[in-house]
Design a protein around this motif. Structure first.
Motif: not given
Lengths: 325, 534
Positions: A159, A163-164, A166-167, A171-172, A176, A178, B24, B27, B237-238, B240-245
């Motif tokens: 993870l 995911s952190l 390299l992006g 991560p989970g 998606d 959103r 990333s 966003t 982690a979320e 950082e990666s923009g999965g959570v605001d």
């Protein structure tokens, strides 16, 4: 030949309810022996049971009767598909909610199994063919790591890196979240958890295939094939591998349980919406109807998995087809 | 061969480069969606079952509205009520007028009948809600006087009653006559709040969309996705990666620190739970008040606070949040290990080497606590501090259920107190002798008439000054009694990874989660900032 297979399948399916009842009895016994107080379990702190809660507990567990009657009563509910209602799930029927969480877990376990089997087979064959060379050393090191390292550690490491740092991968979650419409499982989200889960079992498979193949390669009929001047690739593909594959399938059957059990940690690390995380939640909240439900569901999955492994075993080896199960 | 080696080197270099580039960028979503992470998945969205996180202060989701809400300074402000009502002169009744322009999300009008139905359901013994016994012990009956007026009758004067009118109101026309305990509504609710419930995917998310017809106007956010992520590292982690605001579950001060000075992130800190060391009188080691006090004197509270990140915690001296109207100004705790040693010696404990011994027995006890950033560090620090006076402490983390049992059996524990509101909402439960046998209430098993009297006066006196006096008295008595060692208040730290306008947290928040309090209390006024033209 197919008739024999069908007969065995039918016989095993008929025996399935008995196996489930045995599993149910064990589960019930565990609950009866557990230190959980049923009152506490239903009220999260047991502050004065309300009439409705007491009724629900009495209804589900038949608390006034002796233990064997309690079991029969509970079994009767079970047969009717009534596992009680879960406090943790807002009073909804346990069975319904388990159904909703089954698919993500099944997809995760299925993918992990495929990775383990294909990866283990490939790595094992490569290690055996290049015994003592770099490939072999790499496979052996990876295998030892895989069996020794705990899955949550591997998971966190993957993870962090993929995911952190390299992006590349999320991560989970299973998709998606959103987005407006979300699929049950999105492939991008499946990669890390499936690889992590597979990593816990990969080593067993690779090492098994390697040692088994080395053994077969030394056997008489392979030596005979070699003396006939057959190429090494053909020997492995046609003679050695099928021989090694048979016990390999048994390994799949026995390790399926490990994979299903492994979901508890892996799903927690990757926020996967499956049964493994539901199990953790149920245990933490001492939600007994739910805990019993997920235990039963997991057991039934394992029983089915073993049945499949058993059947494929028989397909690969004709000698076993007519043998009694 | 050399060529192959060079390409391998290139590959490694590429991997290293890739590893060094950051993930990333977060966003902020352009479509008006805000993703909020909480740590626990809710079990039941129906507000009459109380707060899903196990506290009793009546939090509710933003798909619901309530008669009153806790406003910016934690005093009641009207929501469905036309105005903040006044208690009758004797403090045993209150009539609330419900505004006539509020509608359920299915279009039906919200009436006084819905309000009466909601509170009557809480009082119904067949409804499995923890709100009934504790929060609504004073509520005798509730009745809709007409379409827009509801009358509450109490069995005693209850100056804190307005604080209890923050429960989310549920629709009678959908729930009357159903089994509330198992109603499908509990996971698929219809409310009258600023956001409309859309979807609950177990293990994944809850989705809400803006209610354009809300009685206070449409909210600023178009859509809210709430995700359930228990693990701190996973939430980071979320983020950082923009999965959570927005991380609304709270991070440790150390974890939040990494976001504090970074572009695209904000950290909001709110004074949170009080941490206490609780010494039950039923444990033979803690029988004597002077021994309990000595343990308190041996703990260096400032050092505990310093163990947190700079400026993110403070010493507390009593059961109330610092700067709460009930809290006295003067400190009542001290750090004095010499007096502690002398007191312990007076109680018959002699130093044998590094250990206190009495009748051949060492002074040794288990300290049980729930795992957490603050509790973990505090437990180890307390072990070291008490070792300095010869007491051996064995810290042990436990899940809630087993911890309740151990505490009930007399184990010392670290407890978190989270009442930022009216003290009457929980001091009875915590210290009153009538709950000395209750598995959860009064965990120190205190039975003290003077303490009971102060609690009673505090929860029935109608004059604020009388109540302040009563609570100052209660703090003095509890300090003397010594079973509760109030240690510190740690801030809760929330990371915001999107450009959100309108965030204006309440001044304090116990138990750092909830949608009608703390960070998220004014969620309906939040909006995502328009993109910078530059």
């Amino acid at each position: 030949m197919l008739r024999g297979l069908a007969r065995i399948t039918l016989r095993r399916l008929l025996a399935l309810p008995l196996v489930v009842i045995a599993v149910a009895a064990m589960t019930f016994l565990l609950v009866a022996l557990s230190p959980f107080d049923l009152g506490h379990a239903y009220t999260q702190g047991g502050r004065g049971l309300s009439g409705a809660e007491a009724d629900e507990i009495a209804r589900v567990w038949n608390l006034d009767g002796p233990v064997h009657e309690q079991f029969l009563h509970w079994l009767g509910n079970l047969v009717r598909g009534d596992l009680g209602n879960s406090r943790l799930l807002g009073g909804q029927p346990v069975l319904e909610q388990i159904g909703a969480r089954l698919a993500p877990s099944a997809i995760l376990v299925g993918t992990a199994l495929a990775i383990t089997v294909i990866g283990g087979l490939g790595a094992g064959v490569a290690a055996a063919l290049f015994r003592g060379r770099t490939v072999d050393r790499l496979v052996r090191t990876a295998s030892h790591l895989s069996t020794a390292a705990p899955s949550f550690w591997i998971g966190l490491l993957l993870l962090w890196f993929f995911s952190l740092r390299l992006g590349w991968l999320p991560p989970g979650g299973a998709s998606d979240l959103r987005a407006e419409d979300v699929p049950t499982v999105a492939p991008r989200h499946l990669i890390l958890p499936a690889v992590t889960l597979a990593a816990t079992q990969f080593g067993w498979f690779a090492m098994f295939v390697r040692s088994r193949l080395l053994e077969v390669l030394r056997s008489d009929h392979v030596l005979f094939a070699e003396s006939l001047g057959h190429g090494r690739f053909r020997i492995v593909a046609r003679h050695a591998l099928p021989d090694a594959l048979l016990p390999f399938l048994t390994l799949v059957g026995t390790h399926l349980a490990e994979l299903i059990g492994g979901t508890i940690l892996v799903e927690s690390v990757f926020a996967w919406p499956g049964l493994g995380r539901l199990t953790v939640d149920a245990a933490r909240a001492t939600d007994l109807p739910l805990l019993v439900g997920v235990t039963l569901a997991g057991s039934v999955l394992i029983v089915f998995g073993n049945l499949l492994a058993d059947l494929s075993y028989r397909i690969v080896d004709p000698r076993l087809r007519e043998a009694s199960p | 061969m050399p060529r192959r080696r060079r390409s391998a080197l290139l590959l490694v270099a590429a991997l290293l480069l890739a590893a060094c580039s950051p993930g990333s960028d977060p966003t902020a979503s352009a479509d008006g969606t805000l993703v909020i992470a909480v740590d626990a998945e809710p079990s039941n969205l129906n507000p009459i079952f109380g707060d899903v996180y196990g506290t009793i202060y009546g939090d509710h989701w933003p798909m619901f509205s309530s008669l009153l809400d806790h406003g910016p300074d934690l005093e009641p402000v009207p929501d469905l009520a036309v105005e903040v009502p006044a208690l009758s002169d004797d403090g045993t009744s209150v009539t609330v007028t419900v505004r006539d322009d509020a509608r359920w999300h299915d279009g039906e009008p919200v009436t006084a009948g819905d309000v009466a139905f909601t509170y009557r359901s809480i009082l119904d013994p067949s409804v499995a809600t923890s709100l009934r016994g504790l929060l609504f012990d004073s509520l005798e009956s509730v009745e809709a006087v007409d379409d827009h007026r509801v009358r509450f009758d109490l069995n005693r004067p209850d100056p804190a009653f307005l604080d209890k009118l923050t429960i989310g109101i549920v629709p009678a026309h959908l729930l009357e006559g159903t089994d509330l305990n198992t109603a499908a509504f509990n996971r698929n609710p219809i409310g009258s709040g600023p956001f409309v419930f859309e979807e609950f995917r177990p293990g994944e998310r809850i989705v809400m969309t803006a209610n354009p017809d809300h009685h206070d106007g449409a909210p600023g956010l178009d859509r809210i996705v709430v995700r359930f992520i228990a693990d701190d590292a996973a939430r980071i982690a979320e983020l950082e990666s923009g999965g959570v605001d927005v991380d609304a579950a709270g991070l440790s001060s150390r974890a939040a620190e990494r976001f504090r000075d970074r572009d695209g992130f904000d950290v909001v800190s709110i004074p949170g739970d009080l941490l206490t060391l609780t010494l039950p009188v039923t444990n033979p080691l803690f029988e004597e008040a002077r021994v309990r006090q000595a343990i308190g004197l041996a703990i260096d509270r400032q050092k505990l606070v310093d163990g947190l990140a700079a400026g993110s915690g403070r010493i507390v001296d009593g059961p109330f949040f610092p700067d709460h109207w009930a809290a006295p100004d003067e400190p009542s705790s001290a750090f004095d290990p010499d007096t502690a040693r002398a007191e312990l010696q007076d109680a018959g404990w002699e130093l044998d080497g590094d250990h206190l011994v009495r009748d051949g027995q060492r002074f040794r006890f288990d300290l049980v606590y729930g795992h957490g950033n603050v509790t973990d560090t505090a437990a180890l620090a307390i072990r070291d501090m008490l070792a300095d006076v010869g007491i051996e402490v064995r810290p042990e983390t436990l899940e809630h259920g087993p911890m309740v049992e151990r505490v009930h059996a007399g184990a010392a524990s670290l407890q978190s107190l989270g009442n930022a509101y009216d003290p009457a909402l929980d001091v009875f439960e915590m210290y009153h002798s009538s709950l000395a046998d209750d598995p959860d209430g009064n965990v120190a098993r205190i039975e003290d008439e003077a303490i009971d009297a102060a609690i009673e006066r505090g929860r029935t006196a109608l004059d604020r000054d009388d109540r302040i006096e009563a609570y100052h008295e209660l703090q003095r008595l509890l300090t003397e009694q010594g079973s509760w060692q109030y240690l510190l208040q740690a801030d809760a730290h929330y990371v915001i990874g999107a450009d959100v306008e309108g965030i204006s947290p309440q001044p304090r928040e116990g138990h750092n989660h909830g949608f009608s309090r703390g960070l998220l209390w004014n969620l309906a006024s939040w909006r995502i900032a328009p993109p910078d033209p530059a």
